[in-house]
Motif scaffolding. Structure first.
Motif, PDB file in Angstrom:
ATOM      1  N   LEU A 180      20.669  -8.564  37.870  1.00  0.00           N
ATOM      2  CA  LEU A 180      21.537  -7.623  38.556  1.00  0.00           C
ATOM      3  C   LEU A 180      22.698  -7.263  37.631  1.00  0.00           C
ATOM      4  O   LEU A 180      23.496  -8.128  37.257  1.00  0.00           O
ATOM      5  N   ARG A 181      22.743  -5.991  37.227  1.00  0.00           N
ATOM      6  CA  ARG A 181      23.804  -5.490  36.350  1.00  0.00           C
ATOM      7  C   ARG A 181      23.927  -6.324  35.076  1.00  0.00           C
ATOM      8  O   ARG A 181      25.020  -6.647  34.616  1.00  0.00           O
ATOM      9  N   GLY A 182      22.777  -6.689  34.507  1.00  0.00           N
ATOM     10  CA  GLY A 182      22.743  -7.406  33.245  1.00  0.00           C
ATOM     11  C   GLY A 182      22.994  -8.888  33.338  1.00  0.00           C
ATOM     12  O   GLY A 182      23.074  -9.570  32.309  1.00  0.00           O
ATOM     13  N   ARG A 183      23.070  -9.433  34.544  1.00  0.00           N
ATOM     14  CA  ARG A 183      23.332 -10.854  34.714  1.00  0.00           C
ATOM     15  C   ARG A 183      22.253 -11.490  35.584  1.00  0.00           C
ATOM     16  O   ARG A 183      21.599 -10.820  36.380  1.00  0.00           O
ATOM     17  N   LEU A 184      22.078 -12.792  35.413  1.00  0.00           N
ATOM     18  CA  LEU A 184      21.110 -13.533  36.210  1.00  0.00           C
ATOM     19  C   LEU A 184      21.621 -13.649  37.635  1.00  0.00           C
ATOM     20  O   LEU A 184      22.779 -14.002  37.871  1.00  0.00           O
ATOM     21  N   CYS A 185      20.751 -13.361  38.590  1.00  0.00           N
ATOM     22  CA  CYS A 185      21.138 -13.321  39.998  1.00  0.00           C
ATOM     23  C   CYS A 185      20.141 -14.130  40.817  1.00  0.00           C
ATOM     24  O   CYS A 185      18.945 -14.171  40.504  1.00  0.00           O
ATOM     25  N   CYS A 186      20.634 -14.798  41.860  1.00  0.00           N
ATOM     26  CA  CYS A 186      19.763 -15.571  42.745  1.00  0.00           C
ATOM     27  C   CYS A 186      20.032 -15.177  44.186  1.00  0.00           C
ATOM     28  O   CYS A 186      21.180 -15.174  44.648  1.00  0.00           O
ATOM     29  N   ILE A 197      23.875 -14.265  48.017  1.00  0.00           N
ATOM     30  CA  ILE A 197      23.705 -13.834  46.641  1.00  0.00           C
ATOM     31  C   ILE A 197      24.624 -14.634  45.733  1.00  0.00           C
ATOM     32  O   ILE A 197      25.826 -14.740  45.973  1.00  0.00           O
ATOM     33  N   TRP A 198      24.032 -15.207  44.667  1.00  0.00           N
ATOM     34  CA  TRP A 198      24.783 -15.908  43.639  1.00  0.00           C
ATOM     35  C   TRP A 198      24.571 -15.179  42.312  1.00  0.00           C
ATOM     36  O   TRP A 198      23.457 -14.751  42.000  1.00  0.00           O
ATOM     37  N   LEU A 199      25.642 -15.056  41.526  1.00  0.00           N
ATOM     38  CA  LEU A 199      25.584 -14.337  40.261  1.00  0.00           C
ATOM     39  C   LEU A 199      26.082 -15.244  39.147  1.00  0.00           C
ATOM     40  O   LEU A 199      27.072 -15.966  39.304  1.00  0.00           O
ATOM     41  N   VAL A 214      28.668 -14.439  45.464  1.00  0.00           N
ATOM     42  CA  VAL A 214      29.079 -13.042  45.506  1.00  0.00           C
ATOM     43  C   VAL A 214      29.277 -12.580  46.944  1.00  0.00           C
ATOM     44  O   VAL A 214      30.374 -12.293  47.379  1.00  0.00           O
ATOM     45  N   LEU A 215      28.206 -12.508  47.692  1.00  0.00           N
ATOM     46  CA  LEU A 215      28.287 -12.042  49.069  1.00  0.00           C
ATOM     47  C   LEU A 215      26.962 -12.320  49.765  1.00  0.00           C
ATOM     48  O   LEU A 215      25.937 -12.485  49.123  1.00  0.00           O
ATOM     49  N   PRO A 216      26.963 -12.400  51.091  1.00  0.00           N
ATOM     50  CA  PRO A 216      25.723 -12.663  51.822  1.00  0.00           C
ATOM     51  C   PRO A 216      24.941 -11.396  52.088  1.00  0.00           C
ATOM     52  O   PRO A 216      24.890 -10.893  53.198  1.00  0.00           O
ATOM     53  N   LEU A 217      24.344 -10.824  51.002  1.00  0.00           N
ATOM     54  CA  LEU A 217      23.620  -9.577  51.179  1.00  0.00           C
ATOM     55  C   LEU A 217      22.196  -9.651  50.670  1.00  0.00           C
ATOM     56  O   LEU A 217      21.347 -10.209  51.330  1.00  0.00           O
ATOM     57  N   ALA A 218      21.911  -9.120  49.435  1.00  0.00           N
ATOM     58  CA  ALA A 218      20.520  -8.942  49.088  1.00  0.00           C
ATOM     59  C   ALA A 218      20.245  -8.971  47.602  1.00  0.00           C
ATOM     60  O   ALA A 218      21.001  -9.542  46.850  1.00  0.00           O
ATOM     61  N   VAL A 219      19.153  -8.323  47.152  1.00  0.00           N
ATOM     62  CA  VAL A 219      18.645  -8.539  45.815  1.00  0.00           C
ATOM     63  C   VAL A 219      19.074  -7.494  44.801  1.00  0.00           C
ATOM     64  O   VAL A 219      19.484  -7.825  43.709  1.00  0.00           O
ATOM     65  N   SER A 220      18.989  -6.222  45.085  1.00  0.00           N
ATOM     66  CA  SER A 220      19.366  -5.199  44.108  1.00  0.00           C
ATOM     67  C   SER A 220      20.259  -4.170  44.777  1.00  0.00           C
ATOM     68  O   SER A 220      20.051  -3.808  45.932  1.00  0.00           O
ATOM     69  N   ALA A 221      21.284  -3.731  44.062  1.00  0.00           N
ATOM     70  CA  ALA A 221      22.295  -2.877  44.667  1.00  0.00           C
ATOM     71  C   ALA A 221      22.460  -1.577  43.902  1.00  0.00           C
ATOM     72  O   ALA A 221      22.270  -1.511  42.703  1.00  0.00           O
ATOM     73  N   ASP A 222      22.834  -0.523  44.614  1.00  0.00           N
ATOM     74  CA  ASP A 222      23.169   0.764  44.023  1.00  0.00           C
ATOM     75  C   ASP A 222      24.350   1.313  44.813  1.00  0.00           C
ATOM     76  O   ASP A 222      24.174   1.885  45.885  1.00  0.00           O
ATOM     77  N   GLY A 223      25.558   1.130  44.292  1.00  0.00           N
ATOM     78  CA  GLY A 223      26.741   1.539  45.026  1.00  0.00           C
ATOM     79  C   GLY A 223      26.930   0.683  46.258  1.00  0.00           C
ATOM     80  O   GLY A 223      26.978  -0.542  46.182  1.00  0.00           O
TER      81      GLY A 223
END
Length: 288
Positions: A180-186, A197-199, A214-223
């Motif tokens: 996610l945005r060039g970083r490892l995300c879980c 979500i952990w970054l 990060v926040l209790p949301l999801a896997v890939s984000a756009d805005g």
């Protein structure tokens, strides 16, 4: 978003397609590797790598910003056996290797061997590094798995910590790794309807890797919008500002994708979805 059909016996039977900058790497059940550009409808075979006694292996594909080249990396096994001991237990006896193919060079080059066996799941690629899931369980070390980072700059391996949400075993049951945005995300499913979500704060120049919630949301984000893939079947869109969730597509309920006559519902297919950026670069112009 690029959706790739997953079907038993097909070319993706033993591995997920890996995407980078509009090009898709497709592993096959026979161990062969192919590159595909969906935008130009091209398909090209990569040269065979070192022989492996295990066909279902991990293959990575990404961009190395240190050299400005695209690289394919694969693990292979010279030996892999399960050995019983007198106490009724046992362990794995293996000899694992690793090699890299730089697109445009056309030959596989060996690197240092991974320090542990690698789980046959798709690696996560970030700028400058590939992340594998390694089996490190032993009588002296009860932790069954860790993350194994292959740094493309110096082609070395480093064991880095799992995300704090990791509950043990092998990542993949309740956790999902991604970039996610060039970083490892879980993404961690702490409940049937709750995802955390952990970054990572990854420093490729040293051996450090730290995790932050990060926040209790999801896997890939756009805005403000986040895409969730549930059970490789349903794609959801979550709007963080409006706190609204809607179905984008349920691949089991789209019979028109499979032509006439329309099959009975529900369909028995899994689909692999990845963020996708269209590229018109011809893969046949490169010497693979």
């Amino acid at each position: 978003m690029l959706a790739v059909e997953w079907s038993a016996g097909g070319v993706t039977a033993l591995g997920n397609p890996v995407h980078c900058d509009g090009i898709v790497l497709v592993p096959t059940a026979s161990g062969e590797l192919f590159l595909s550009n969906p935008a130009t409808r091209e398909f090209a075979a990569l040269p065979p790598g070192s022989p492996s006694v295990v066909v279902n292996i991990s293959v990575a594909f990404g961009f190395d910003h240190w050299t400005g080249t695209y690289k394919v990396a694969r693990c292979f096994y010279r030996r892999f056996d399960f050995v019983d001991d007198a106490g009724g237990g046992g362990g794995y006896d293996y000899d694992v290797g690793h090699e890299v193919l730089t697109l445009g060079v056309g030959t596989w080059e060996p690197t240092e061997d991974p320090p542990y066996a690698v789980v046959p799941r798709w690696p996560i690629c970030t700028p400058g590094a590939f992340y594998y899931t390694a089996l490190v369980a032993s009588a002296d070390d009860p932790q069954p798995s860790e993350l194994l980072r292959f740094r493309t700059r110096d082609e070395t391996f480093h064991v880095v910590p799992n995300p704090p949400c990791f509950s043990g075993g092998v990542i993949g049951d309740r956790e999902e790794l991604t970039e996610l945005r060039g970083r490892l995300c879980c993404a961690h499913a702490r409940a049937p309807a709750a995802v955390d979500i952990w970054l990572s704060t990854d420093h490729h120049d040293d051996d450090d890797l730290e995790w932050s919630f990060v926040l209790p949301l999801a896997v890939s984000a756009d805005g403000d919008e986040v895409l969730l893939s549930v059970d490789r079947r349903v794609l959801y869109k979550f709007n963080a500002k409006k706190r609204a969730l809607e179905i984008v597509v349920d691949m089991q309920r789209v019979p028109d994708l499979y032509g006439a006559p329309k099959p009975e519902l529900p369909l028995r297919f899994l689909h692999h979805a990845v963020p996708y950026v269209e590229s018109l670069v011809s893969i046949h112009r490169r010497n693979y």
